[in-house]
Scaffold this active site. Structure first.
Site, PDB file in Angstrom:
ATOM      1  N   TRP A  11       0.822  -1.223   0.000  1.00 57.37           N
ATOM      2  CA  TRP A  11       0.000   0.000   0.000  1.00 57.37           C
ATOM      3  C   TRP A  11       0.849   1.263   0.000  1.00 57.37           C
ATOM      4  O   TRP A  11       0.320   2.365  -0.115  1.00 57.37           O
ATOM      5  CB  TRP A  11      -0.935   0.007   1.209  1.00 57.37           C
ATOM      6  CG  TRP A  11      -2.046  -1.004   1.143  1.00 57.37           C
ATOM      7  CD1 TRP A  11      -2.224  -1.997   0.198  1.00 57.37           C
ATOM      8  CD2 TRP A  11      -3.140  -1.115   2.049  1.00 57.37           C
ATOM      9  NE1 TRP A  11      -3.354  -2.705   0.474  1.00 57.37           N
ATOM     10  CE2 TRP A  11      -3.943  -2.193   1.605  1.00 57.37           C
ATOM     11  CE3 TRP A  11      -3.528  -0.418   3.194  1.00 57.37           C
ATOM     12  CZ2 TRP A  11      -5.109  -2.587   2.271  1.00 57.37           C
ATOM     13  CZ3 TRP A  11      -4.674  -0.807   3.860  1.00 57.37           C
ATOM     14  CH2 TRP A  11      -5.464  -1.881   3.392  1.00 57.37           C
ATOM     15  N   GLU A  97      11.922   2.407  -3.592  1.00 57.49           N
ATOM     16  CA  GLU A  97      11.662   3.753  -3.051  1.00 57.49           C
ATOM     17  C   GLU A  97      12.486   4.004  -1.796  1.00 57.49           C
ATOM     18  O   GLU A  97      12.911   5.135  -1.535  1.00 57.49           O
ATOM     19  CB  GLU A  97      10.154   3.912  -2.791  1.00 57.49           C
ATOM     20  CG  GLU A  97       9.387   4.031  -4.108  1.00 57.49           C
ATOM     21  CD  GLU A  97       8.003   3.429  -4.106  1.00 57.49           C
ATOM     22  OE1 GLU A  97       7.427   3.210  -3.028  1.00 57.49           O
ATOM     23  OE2 GLU A  97       7.496   3.150  -5.216  1.00 57.49           O
ATOM     24  N   GLY A 173       4.939   2.186 -10.822  1.00 57.12           N
ATOM     25  CA  GLY A 173       4.074   3.362 -10.801  1.00 57.12           C
ATOM     26  C   GLY A 173       4.024   4.135 -12.107  1.00 57.12           C
ATOM     27  O   GLY A 173       3.500   5.249 -12.158  1.00 57.12           O
ATOM     28  N   SER A 214       3.703  -1.985 -12.040  1.00 58.85           N
ATOM     29  CA  SER A 214       2.529  -1.757 -12.888  1.00 58.85           C
ATOM     30  C   SER A 214       1.774  -3.038 -13.220  1.00 58.85           C
ATOM     31  O   SER A 214       1.245  -3.186 -14.322  1.00 58.85           O
ATOM     32  CB  SER A 214       2.927  -1.002 -14.162  1.00 58.85           C
ATOM     33  OG  SER A 214       3.438   0.282 -13.842  1.00 58.85           O
ATOM     34  N   GLY A 235       1.541  -2.653  -6.317  1.00 64.21           N
ATOM     35  CA  GLY A 235       1.443  -1.353  -5.668  1.00 64.21           C
ATOM     36  C   GLY A 235       0.061  -0.756  -5.868  1.00 64.21           C
ATOM     37  O   GLY A 235      -0.901  -1.119  -5.189  1.00 64.21           O
ATOM     38  N   GLY A 236      -0.038   0.146  -6.824  1.00 59.57           N
ATOM     39  CA  GLY A 236      -1.271   0.911  -7.053  1.00 59.57           C
ATOM     40  C   GLY A 236      -2.530   0.058  -7.127  1.00 59.57           C
ATOM     41  O   GLY A 236      -3.556   0.396  -6.535  1.00 59.57           O
TER      42      GLY A 236
HETATM   43  P1  13P Z   1       3.014  -0.309  -8.840  1.00 60.14           P
HETATM   44  O1  13P Z   1       2.257  -1.620  -8.912  1.00 60.14           O
HETATM   45  O2  13P Z   1       2.163   0.835  -8.403  1.00 60.14           O
HETATM   46  O3  13P Z   1       3.779  -0.056 -10.101  1.00 60.14           O
HETATM   47  O4  13P Z   1       4.088  -0.494  -7.674  1.00 60.14           O
HETATM   48  C1  13P Z   1       4.898  -1.613  -7.674  1.00 60.14           C
HETATM   49  C2  13P Z   1       5.623  -1.656  -6.391  1.00 60.14           C
HETATM   50  O5  13P Z   1       6.510  -0.872  -6.141  1.00 60.14           O
HETATM   51  C3  13P Z   1       5.194  -2.660  -5.411  1.00 60.14           C
HETATM   52  O6  13P Z   1       6.114  -2.725  -4.363  1.00 60.14           O
END
Ligand code: 13P
Length: 253
Positions: A11, A97, A173, A214, A235-236
């Site tokens: 999240w 990140e 992302g 993604s 992620g998203g």
């Molecule tokens: P997204 O799925 O938003 O690209 O993020 C991937 C991620 O960093 C999961 O840890």
């Protein structure tokens, strides 16, 4: 080797406690009925207690997004492994990140993996190259170094508890996911051989290697069809119940 598929939702820095409760309430029942997939939700620290209560009895696991390697003491702002273990069975380590914005290095990743395993947590260890490294053809070199340094000194006897997440930074992302074929190539030609070098071939075959970057309900099946992609770190799309449920269903073998 039959590896149980693994789908985790990261999240990131989203959701207050009230919002986290609401989001979990919208996905826990449908997720809990999906068989033979290890399912994990990773909310922010502040929501771990509330989400752990909400997940009680659902068979869905809970993970933190980071931890500190020291057991206790004067480390303002940090959270110790046994504190994470009060609520969680899993912990994400070395997310890009954290590497980019918070000074995470292969060395700190290594300390955290050791500490997580010692505390009885399952570490989800993230690796992946930046766009510049990808364009310069450095993917293999970078990912191999991240695996070798990040997992240095781990006892092969417990190495199969580790989960790896290959997350190319350019795909996180951005809406520009890797192709399934490209990710399969990194998993099978770089990551699994590096794991084999560290822990031996049979342990390397037992370790789940996830793809992240993604992932959506629309592209998940392309990844899960690959023999060395054992799940996803999402992620998203993990913030959208219908998407996350569909992705998890797509992981059923
Ligand atoms: P997204 O799925 O938003 O690209 O993020 C991937 C991620 O960093 C999961 O840890």
């Amino acid at each position: 080797m039959n590896r149980i598929p693994f789908v985790a939702g990261n999240w990131k820095m989203n959701k207050t406690v009230a919002e986290a409760r609401e989001l979990v309430a919208r996905m826990s029942a449908p997720l809990s009925t999906i068989p033979n997939v290890e399912k994990v939700i990773c909310p922010p620290f502040t929501s771990l207690m509330a989400v752990s209560e909400a997940l009680n009895g659902t068979g869905i696991g809970l993970g933190a997004q980071d931890l500190h390697w020291e057991e206790k003491g004067a480390f303002t702002g940090q959270v110790a492994p046994n504190m994470v273990k009060e609520f969680c069975s899993y912990v994400i380590i070395g997310h890009s990140e954290r590497r980019t914005y918070f000074g995470e290095t292969d060395e700190t990743v290594n300390r955290k993996v050791h500490a997580a395993l010692k505390a009885g947590l399952t570490p989800i260890v993230c690796v992946g190259e930046t766009l510049g490294q990808y364009e310069s053809g450095l993917t293999s070199e970078v990912v191999r170094r991240q695996i070798n340094a990040g997992l240095a000194g781990i006892d092969p006897a417990i190495a199969s508890r580790i989960v790896i997440a290959y997350e190319p930074v350019w795909a996180i992302g951005t809406g520009k996911a890797s192709s399934g074929e490209n990710a399969q190539g990194v998993h099978s030609r770089v990551i699994r051989p590096a794991l084999s070098g560290l822990f031996g071939e049979s342990n390397a075959q037992a370790i789940r290697i996830l793809y992240g970057g993604s992932v959506t309900a629309a592209n998940a099946a392309e990844f899960f069809a690959q023999p060395d992609i054992d799940g996803a770190l999402v992620g998203g799309a993990s913030l959208k119940p219908e998407e996350f449920i569909a992705i998890t269903k797509a992981a059923v073998k």
